[in-house]
Design an enzyme around this catalytic site. Structure first.
Site, PDB file in Angstrom:
ATOM      1  N   ALA A  46      47.092  46.002  43.480  1.00 17.84           N
ATOM      2  CA  ALA A  46      48.304  45.401  42.918  1.00 17.84           C
ATOM      3  C   ALA A  46      47.874  44.244  42.035  1.00 17.84           C
ATOM      4  CB  ALA A  46      49.197  44.900  44.043  1.00 17.84           C
ATOM      5  N   GLY A  76      46.133  48.359  46.372  1.00 19.70           N
ATOM      6  CA  GLY A  76      47.159  49.324  45.973  1.00 19.70           C
ATOM      7  C   GLY A  76      46.576  50.574  45.324  1.00 19.70           C
ATOM      8  N   GLU A 136      45.657  52.701  48.173  1.00 19.71           N
ATOM      9  CA  GLU A 136      46.918  53.171  48.759  1.00 19.71           C
ATOM     10  C   GLU A 136      47.551  54.283  47.919  1.00 19.71           C
ATOM     11  OE1 GLU A 136      48.287  48.926  48.984  1.00 19.71           O
ATOM     12  OE2 GLU A 136      49.082  49.595  50.903  1.00 19.71           O
ATOM     13  N   GLU A 138      42.869  43.158  50.886  1.00 17.51           N
ATOM     14  CA  GLU A 138      44.005  42.218  50.944  1.00 17.51           C
ATOM     15  C   GLU A 138      43.732  41.040  51.859  1.00 17.51           C
ATOM     16  OE1 GLU A 138      44.255  45.480  51.007  1.00 17.51           O
ATOM     17  OE2 GLU A 138      45.810  46.095  49.588  1.00 17.51           O
TER      18      GLU A 138
HETATM   19  N1  COA Z   1      45.041  41.944  39.908  1.00 15.85           N
HETATM   20  C1  COA Z   1      45.024  41.271  38.758  1.00 15.85           C
HETATM   21  N2  COA Z   1      43.962  41.226  37.949  1.00 15.85           N
HETATM   22  C2  COA Z   1      42.867  41.913  38.330  1.00 15.85           C
HETATM   23  C3  COA Z   1      42.808  42.637  39.533  1.00 15.85           C
HETATM   24  C4  COA Z   1      43.970  42.643  40.340  1.00 15.85           C
HETATM   25  N3  COA Z   1      44.032  43.323  41.484  1.00 15.85           N
HETATM   26  N4  COA Z   1      41.582  43.189  39.646  1.00 15.85           N
HETATM   27  C5  COA Z   1      40.899  42.840  38.556  1.00 15.85           C
HETATM   28  N5  COA Z   1      41.666  42.071  37.755  1.00 15.85           N
HETATM   29  C6  COA Z   1      41.315  41.471  36.455  1.00 15.85           C
HETATM   30  C7  COA Z   1      40.384  40.278  36.617  1.00 15.85           C
HETATM   31  O1  COA Z   1      41.114  39.119  36.938  1.00 15.85           O
HETATM   32  C8  COA Z   1      39.743  40.237  35.261  1.00 15.85           C
HETATM   33  O2  COA Z   1      40.665  39.681  34.344  1.00 15.85           O
HETATM   34  P1  COA Z   1      40.158  38.605  33.231  1.00 15.85           P
HETATM   35  O3  COA Z   1      39.141  39.369  32.433  1.00 15.85           O
HETATM   36  O4  COA Z   1      41.418  38.295  32.490  1.00 15.85           O
HETATM   37  O5  COA Z   1      39.582  37.462  34.001  1.00 15.85           O
HETATM   38  C9  COA Z   1      39.603  41.728  34.893  1.00 15.85           C
HETATM   39  O6  COA Z   1      40.553  42.421  35.702  1.00 15.85           O
HETATM   40  C10 COA Z   1      38.236  42.299  35.177  1.00 15.85           C
HETATM   41  O7  COA Z   1      37.924  42.043  36.536  1.00 15.85           O
HETATM   42  P2  COA Z   1      36.601  41.253  37.016  1.00 15.85           P
HETATM   43  O8  COA Z   1      36.911  40.632  38.349  1.00 15.85           O
HETATM   44  O9  COA Z   1      36.114  40.350  35.937  1.00 15.85           O
HETATM   45  O10 COA Z   1      35.577  42.467  37.183  1.00 15.85           O
HETATM   46  P3  COA Z   1      34.309  42.526  38.138  1.00 15.85           P
HETATM   47  O11 COA Z   1      33.542  43.734  37.722  1.00 15.85           O
HETATM   48  O12 COA Z   1      33.598  41.204  38.174  1.00 15.85           O
HETATM   49  O13 COA Z   1      34.908  42.773  39.619  1.00 15.85           O
HETATM   50  C11 COA Z   1      36.386  43.784  41.230  1.00 15.85           C
HETATM   51  C12 COA Z   1      35.601  43.953  39.902  1.00 15.85           C
HETATM   52  C13 COA Z   1      37.230  45.033  41.397  1.00 15.85           C
HETATM   53  C14 COA Z   1      35.402  43.650  42.406  1.00 15.85           C
HETATM   54  C15 COA Z   1      37.273  42.502  41.147  1.00 15.85           C
HETATM   55  O14 COA Z   1      38.030  42.562  39.938  1.00 15.85           O
HETATM   56  C16 COA Z   1      38.246  42.326  42.278  1.00 15.85           C
HETATM   57  O15 COA Z   1      37.843  41.925  43.369  1.00 15.85           O
HETATM   58  N6  COA Z   1      39.540  42.619  42.038  1.00 15.85           N
HETATM   59  C17 COA Z   1      40.595  42.387  43.011  1.00 15.85           C
HETATM   60  C18 COA Z   1      40.598  43.474  44.037  1.00 15.85           C
HETATM   61  C19 COA Z   1      41.682  43.200  45.052  1.00 15.85           C
HETATM   62  O16 COA Z   1      41.660  42.225  45.785  1.00 15.85           O
HETATM   63  N7  COA Z   1      42.647  44.119  45.120  1.00 15.85           N
HETATM   64  C20 COA Z   1      43.720  44.046  46.068  1.00 15.85           C
HETATM   65  C21 COA Z   1      44.896  43.360  45.509  1.00 15.85           C
HETATM   66  S1  COA Z   1      46.200  43.276  46.699  1.00 15.85           S
END
Ligand code: COA
Length: 259
Positions: free
Chosen positions: A66, A111, A114, A134
């Site tokens: 999400a 999400g 999910e 989460e």
């Molecule tokens: N919601 C909003 N933005 C998200 C996102 C999410 N769930 N997942 C990734 N993004 C955004 C990042 O903020 C970043 O944006 P920016 O370039 O404007 O800063 C962009 O997507 C790229 O992500 P980034 O974190 O730089 O890539 P990465 O390769 O370093 O890491 C992940 C990849 C997937 C490990 C990391 O993005 C992450 O942990 N995401 C969240 C996962 C999460 O907690 N999901 C559950 C949500 S309830």
């Protein structure tokens, strides 16, 4: 019809639905949820379409969860309502009378995991990673993940993923029974299409009946989903969730205090 956050195309009676926010790793914001609901309704009611593939744009992510940036504005009621909106959409996917297959082409987190689990089954590329992170935000999955993950891989493995927030790779997901096939990224859509081409030779009413019967076999009523949505709402109003969400946005480690 064209959408802001979703690409659609039809080939051989299969609708390909691509979540298209690659710069945000295809995170599910409110617009994606609303547009996906329209796409799914159209898919279900269009007699010319026999199946769907759900995938993500780019080679890095299926869906990274999400959209966390939308969480800060939510109070308890807003959190519960968001979770219920997602749950309703995902239930519509699960109960669709035609197959919807997830082609997971990278991160399937929160999400995203999910949504993949709400699809009828899952094929993945070798770089796919699944997780329910989460808990890192002071939250729990709110779009049915606590229920479907437990049913798909069993309570012990589900709780390890839910409580640690750790990711698993494609081979582990295969060994857990979460996914049916692991293939090189370039072959993901081809392999999915080849399975659908077999399904397309079968009687559509029998296909619909199989999906309904399989869903009934694992249904344990709505109590688990109701509890999950309420917990999501309660948690999103806690200080720890505020801290977890702010820490993600500020790209720092969260410090949880237990309130
Ligand atoms: N919601 C909003 N933005 C998200 C996102 C999410 N769930 N997942 C990734 N993004 C955004 C990042 O903020 C970043 O944006 P920016 O370039 O404007 O800063 C962009 O997507 C790229 O992500 P980034 O974190 O730089 O890539 P990465 O390769 O370093 O890491 C992940 C990849 C997937 C490990 C990391 O993005 C992450 O942990 N995401 C969240 C996962 C999460 O907690 N999901 C559950 C949500 S309830």
């Amino acid at each position: 019809m064209s959408y802001q956050t979703i690409l659609t195309s039809v080939e051989d009676a299969t609708l390909t639905i691509t979540i298209n926010r690659p710069d945000k790793l295809n995170a599910l914001n409110q617009t994606v949820l609303s547009e996906l609901a329209l796409v799914i309704d159209d898919f279900i009611t269009n007699p010319a379409i026999r199946s769907a593939i759900l995938t993500g744009s780019g080679e890095k992510a299926f869906i990274a969860g999400a959209d966390i940036s939308e969480f800060s504005a939510l109070d308890a009621a807003g959190g519960t309502a968001l979770a219920q909106k997602g749950q309703q959409l995902f239930a519509r996917i699960e109960n669709a009378p035609k197959p919807i297959i997830a082609a997971v082409n990278g991160f399937a987190l929160g999400g995203g995991c999910e949504l993949a689990m709400a699809c009828h089954f899952r094929l993945v590329s070798e770089n796919a990673k699944f997780g329910q992170p989460e808990v890192n935000l002071g939250l729990l999955p709110g779009y049915g993940g606590t229920q479907r993950l437990t049913r798909l891989i069993g309570k012990g493995r589900a709780l390890e993923l839910l409580l640690t927030g750790n990711m698993i790779d494609a081979v582990t997901a295969f060994n857990y029974g979460l996914v049916n096939h692991v293939v090189p990224q370039g072959e993901l859509l081809l392999k999915t299409r080849s399975i659908l081409s077999v399904i397309h030779t079968k009687a559509p009413l029998a296909i619909a009946a199989c999906i309904e019967a399989a869903n009934l076999a694992e249904s344990a009523g709505d109590a688990g989903y109701e509890n999950e949505a309420k917990s999501f709402g309660k948690l999103i109003a806690t200080n720890d969730a505020r801290e977890g969400i702010a820490a993600f946005m500020e790209k720092r480690k969260a410090e949880f205090k237990g309130n």
